[in-house]
Design a protein around this motif. Sequence first.
Motif, PDB file in Angstrom:
ATOM      1  N   LYS A  61       0.770  -1.315   0.150  1.00 19.67           N
ATOM      2  CA  LYS A  61      -0.097   0.240   0.012  1.00 19.67           C
ATOM      3  C   LYS A  61       0.760   1.307  -0.103  1.00 19.67           C
ATOM      4  N   GLU A  62       1.973   1.344   0.696  1.00 21.55           N
ATOM      5  CA  GLU A  62       2.908   2.181   0.698  1.00 21.55           C
ATOM      6  C   GLU A  62       3.636   2.628  -0.595  1.00 21.55           C
ATOM      7  N   VAL A  63       4.109   1.383  -1.138  1.00 22.64           N
ATOM      8  CA  VAL A  63       4.530   1.705  -2.520  1.00 22.64           C
ATOM      9  C   VAL A  63       3.220   2.200  -3.571  1.00 22.64           C
ATOM     10  N   TYR A  64       2.406   1.861  -3.599  1.00 19.73           N
ATOM     11  CA  TYR A  64       1.234   2.205  -4.283  1.00 19.73           C
ATOM     12  C   TYR A  64       1.029   3.632  -4.120  1.00 19.73           C
ATOM     13  N   ILE A  65       0.768   3.982  -2.798  1.00 22.45           N
ATOM     14  CA  ILE A  65       0.489   5.447  -2.622  1.00 22.45           C
ATOM     15  C   ILE A  65       1.514   6.382  -3.182  1.00 22.45           C
TER      16      ILE A  65
END
Length: 317
Positions: A184-188
Amino acid sequence: MDLMKIDIIKDSIRLRPIRMQDKDDIYAEFTDEVVEYMLPNTPKDIDETIEFIDVSIATMEAGYNIQLCIVDAETDEFFGCIGLHRIDKDIPEFGIWLKKSAHGKGIGKKSIKMLYDFACENLKHKYYKYPVDERNIPSSKIPEFLGGEIAEHETYDREGREPLRVVVYKIRANRRNPMITKAKEVYIKYRQFILFCVVGAMNTIITLAVLYVLNSIVGLNHILASDIGYLCGVVNGYIWSTFLVFKKKKTVNNAVKFIIVNLIVLSANTALMYLFVDIIGMENSLNLGKLPAQAITICFTMVMNFLLNKFWTFKEK
């Protein structure tokens, strides 16, 4: 875990360990109005505040109490205190108070959510509790926001004040998979580029589908069918780029720029394929046809396409 090294920052809010330098702020802001729905009384003098800080630091160093100050992430302006108490027990307890001028700004809700997320990721409890006086409606919305359910009711007598009628909420810990959290952090962080690649894949599928239908079924010349397929991919790319990737309004100006970018990228694609296949001879050396050359070319042109659209076509003003 060294609790004295906890430092949680999100947006404009920072949760950091309490320290003796906070004594003046705590003493000045822990007023009668603030403790209206709390068990403790206001300190008689600053020595009581100093004792509170000493005990807080000692219990944090002992590893069973988290006591933090809520401050502005940039200026370190003091907003209040927040804690997660008795983390050595099965069900630790949240506690929070804010200075009067910080009420009604969502700081309490954000701070509890930040500490809750930290606890879920770093501690191993299945549940937490959040006690709140039944008359304190704004505070009761915080555990409800976290999915808390009323577990019990308690009454506490207070010297010189009316009793507290406490509702204890029980909140389930949200145990998140670290890999999912990281994803999720990478996607954001790379959201635009990831969505741009997804749209690019859609464009490729549309181009190939149109090429197949027009050439193999309708019988249209393969060059013309390929050009029409590419044009359909460009139109699809523009629609999704404005709506999803860059979230901009459709205008004639950015439509023209989008077409120009795609023509530039198409030219770059042609030049790179000529370089890799006809000059370097990649086709002959790898025995995989033109696929390796096209794969490397796509990597270059995709990044080029994204950067041109981000910083020119849909540039932030």
